[in-house]
Design a protein around this motif. Structure first.
Motif, mmCIF file in Angstrom:
data_model
loop_
_atom_site.group_PDB
_atom_site.id
_atom_site.type_symbol
_atom_site.label_atom_id
_atom_site.label_comp_id
_atom_site.label_asym_id
_atom_site.label_seq_id
_atom_site.Cartn_x
_atom_site.Cartn_y
_atom_site.Cartn_z
ATOM 1 N N LYS A 128 0.838 -1.210 0.000
ATOM 2 C CA LYS A 128 0.000 0.000 0.000
ATOM 3 C C LYS A 128 0.865 1.249 0.000
ATOM 4 N N ASN A 129 1.905 1.242 0.841
ATOM 5 C CA ASN A 129 2.790 2.404 0.917
ATOM 6 C C ASN A 129 3.636 2.564 -0.341
ATOM 7 N N ALA A 130 3.870 1.465 -1.059
ATOM 8 C CA ALA A 130 4.690 1.523 -2.276
ATOM 9 C C ALA A 130 3.981 2.272 -3.397
ATOM 10 N N LYS A 131 2.653 2.298 -3.383
ATOM 11 C CA LYS A 131 1.869 3.020 -4.392
ATOM 12 C C LYS A 131 2.240 2.580 -5.815
ATOM 13 N N LEU A 132 2.360 1.258 -5.979
ATOM 14 C CA LEU A 132 2.735 0.739 -7.290
ATOM 15 C C LEU A 132 1.652 1.042 -8.308
ATOM 16 N N ARG A 133 2.073 1.337 -9.518
ATOM 17 C CA ARG A 133 1.134 1.740 -10.567
ATOM 18 C C ARG A 133 0.359 0.546 -11.105
ATOM 19 N N ASN A 134 1.013 -0.600 -11.177
ATOM 20 C CA ASN A 134 0.374 -1.788 -11.746
ATOM 21 C C ASN A 134 0.317 -2.912 -10.721
#
Length: 229
Positions: A128-134
């Motif tokens: 969640k904290n990584a905010k990955l796009r995919n």
């Protein structure tokens, strides 16, 4: 934990014994058959024991009462945030085969479930904290497409994400539309699974935040390479 069944003829004092045990602080589970029969007769079924589902109804009610009898312990477990163990306990109580296991075997399963629950919670927060796009993962990288991906290099990078621990940088280069963002997100997701933190951000935002940090101002969000959690 030992369990005892109080049996006897009508009027023998079973209920009095059970009530006294309850007053003494023992966990008591009421038998379900009488209540199942009474409920069915109230609904117009004179002989509910002839119904094929009669035994199942008793077993279901008895199991529910047994779970409710353990509520004080479950409340303490919840207060200790042992949510994985609580779910495992409920599953065991509903599984007849678990009663064939020893105390240590059942306890081991509870501890394993709590461990897995905790690890999943930690991983969920990292992702969640990584905010990955995919929603990318290295297992879904397609090497059949002609885009210059070296399978051996990818395989080396995903081995426990050692490149992060060594503070190495990885540049994913290529023309528009070949899947650079997907590969980068997949590597970051694997790093999260291996215990590292990551953050997905665009170069423009990264450079802006770095410039603000150097100027002594608060950046809009923390940005930097994946680091040890």
């Amino acid at each position: 934990m030992k369990r005892f069944i109080v049996t006897g003829a009508p009027g023998a004092g079973k209920t009095a014994v059970v009530r006294q045990l309850e007053l003494e602080g023992f966990s008591v589970v009421e038998e379900a058959a009488t209540d199942v029969i009474a409920a069915a007769q109230t609904q117009g079924t004179a002989e509910p024991w002839r119904d094929p589902s009669f035994i199942d109804a008793i077993a279901r009610l008895q199991r529910d009462r047994q779970i409710r009898a353990s509520y004080p312990m479950i409340e303490k477990m919840l207060a200790l945030r042992l949510l994985g163990m609580v779910e495992a306990l409920k599953t065991q109580e509903q599984d007849a085969t678990s009663r064939e296991l020893s105390f240590l075997e059942r306890l081991g399963l509870l501890v394993d479930q709590q461990w897995n629950w905790r690890e999943n919670q930690v991983l969920g927060r990292r992702l969640k904290n990584a905010k990955l796009r995919n929603n990318a993962c290295v297992e879904e990288i397609d090497f059949r497409m002609t885009r210059g991906l070296d399978k051996s290099v990818i395989r080396a990078l995903v081995q426990e994400s050692a490149w992060v621990g060594k503070h190495e940088n990885v540049f994913v280069l290529g023309p528009t539309g070949v899947g650079k963002s997907f590969v980068a997100s997949a590597l970051a997701q694997k790093a999260c699974r291996d215990g590292y933190s990551a953050l997905y951000t665009r170069a423009q935002s990264l450079f802006r935040d770095l410039a603000m940090a150097r100027a002594g101002r608060e950046p809009s969000q923390s940005a930097g390479p994946a680091g040890s959690h």
